[in-house]
Write an enzyme that holds these catalytic residues in place. Structure first.
Site, short mmCIF file in Angstrom:
data_model
loop_
_atom_site.label_atom_id
_atom_site.label_comp_id
_atom_site.label_asym_id
_atom_site.label_seq_id
_atom_site.Cartn_x
_atom_site.Cartn_y
_atom_site.Cartn_z
N GLU A 24 0.39 -5.26 5.47
CA GLU A 24 1.40 -4.20 5.00
C GLU A 24 3.00 -4.59 5.87
OE1 GLU A 24 0.85 -0.40 4.93
OE2 GLU A 24 3.00 0.22 2.98
N LYS A 31 -0.51 -6.37 1.37
CA LYS A 31 0.15 -4.76 0.87
C LYS A 31 1.38 -5.18 0.92
CE LYS A 31 0.34 -0.44 1.22
NZ LYS A 31 -1.36 1.51 0.91
P1 13P Z 1 3.07 4.69 0.00
O1 13P Z 1 2.62 4.74 -1.38
O2 13P Z 1 3.32 6.27 0.13
O3 13P Z 1 4.05 3.88 -0.37
O4 13P Z 1 2.39 4.44 0.60
C1 13P Z 1 1.31 3.33 0.56
C2 13P Z 1 0.70 3.23 2.36
O5 13P Z 1 0.05 3.25 2.96
C3 13P Z 1 2.74 3.55 3.31
O6 13P Z 1 2.54 2.18 4.23
#
Ligand code: 13P
Length: 337
Positions: A178, A220
């Site tokens: 991510e 992600k």
């Molecule tokens: P949000 O959907 O609240 O942005 O969180 C997702 C997430 O895992 C951020 O690391």
């Protein structure tokens, strides 16, 4: 099936049609902020009760393929003395865990961040796998600003993400990589596109250097959006166009899926934009599944409905079920406002 085949199977199951991921991996600091909004103290028992409320919602496995947990929750006992995660496992929901340890300032940059947590990671991964986790998540963050994100911050975080992904895979766990470009600021959608494209290019360059198996790896990503306080906001169609073009320019076809974070978008926005992306994907020859991995997007309504009161359990669960249902419809491009 060997470990690699199992890992690839889990990656595909996480992004299976009609479903997406619940991110319930708020660190202690973040969950405190969420609880502050309902005037609830962040104690271990309150965190347990809140997450049990979500996880025991009947029928969420129709819409939720996997849940990302915070370490505390993976090993926590519920009120009935059984592990909190048992409800998820009984419902066939795949367990995952956030394995990074948050961000610190990256020296030599203008306040940019790097994510920590590689030291001792191998041993932790073994422990998580024994506890039933099948996937992991690591978040890097980038701000947009004058000359930000910098080459240095992008390279450092990409390198760290690749090491994390490789270590996860050798432990048989699917890494969810991510690299989040934040929506804070008044930048244009074009600036977000340029920053996201730069970040993703470098991340996949690093993943390739370390020979991370793309088929057992999930990205992600942030959607490509204008800054939260930008004068010119964008329609869901423009956001879908920019997001899909950005991903096509950077993401290898062998990744099974891209999951989006909600990132502080409004509740309606996060669903409308996901819907628009999936409508466009049908004609855009996109090679990956495109689904959600929402924290706030799935939780803000049920958190308010529950409000920390045991008598609101059913209200909270109904709100969560409804949120998961509309988000899963949007994941297919079938959501109607
Ligand atoms: P949000 O959907 O609240 O942005 O969180 C997702 C997430 O895992 C951020 O690391």
């Amino acid at each position: 099936m060997n470990d690699v085949e199992k890992m690839i199977g889990a990656a595909n199951a996480l992004v299976v049609k009609g479903k997406g991921i619940l991110a319930a991996d708020e660190s202690s600091g973040t969950i405190k902020k969420r609880f502050d909004s309902i005037n609830l103290e962040s104690t271990e028992n309150n965190r347990r009760d809140y997450r049990e409320m979500l996880f025991t919602t009947r029928g969420i496995n129709e819409f939720i393929s996997g849940v990302i947990l915070y370490e505390e929750t993976l090993f926590q006992n519920g009120k009935n003395g059984q592990l909190v995660v048992k409800a998820l496992q009984d419902a066939g929901i795949i367990l995952g865990i956030k394995v990074d340890k948050g961000t610190v300032t990256l020296p030599g940059t203008n306040g940019e961040l790097m994510t920590e947590g590689l030291d001792g990671l191998r041993a932790r991964l073994q422990k998580y796998r024994e506890a039933g986790a099948q996937f992991t998540k690591w978040r890097a963050v980038f701000n947009i600003g004058a000359n930000l994100p910098s080459r240095r911050a992008i390279a450092a975080n990409a390198h760290i993400l690749a090491l994390y992904a490789l270590l996860s895979q050798v432990s048989g766990l699917v890494p969810i990589v991510e690299p989040e470009v934040l929506m804070d600021g008044d930048h244009s959608i074009e600036a977000c596109r340029a920053a996201t494209e730069q970040v993703l290019t470098e991340v996949f360059y690093s993943l390739q250097q370390y020979k991370v198996n793309y088929e057992g790896c999930i990205l992600k990503a942030n959607m490509v959006l204008p800054g939260k306080t930008a004068a010119n906001q964008a329609s869901p169609v423009i956001i879908a166009r920019q997001t899909i073009d950005c991903l096509k320019a950077t993401v290898p076809a062998s990744i099974p899926g891209v999951v989006f974070l909600s990132g502080g978008q409004g509740d309606d926005e996060s669903v409308a934009n996901l819907n628009s992306i999936n409508i466009m994907a049908k004609t855009a020859h996109v090679p990956w599944q495109l689904t959600f991995s929402y924290g706030r997007g799935l939780q803000s309504v049920p958190l308010k409905a529950w409000a920390g009161k045991p008598e609101n359990l059913a209200k909270g669960q109904k709100a969560f079920y409804d949120r998961a249902k509309v988000t899963a419809l949007a994941r297919e491009g079938l959501y109607k406002a």
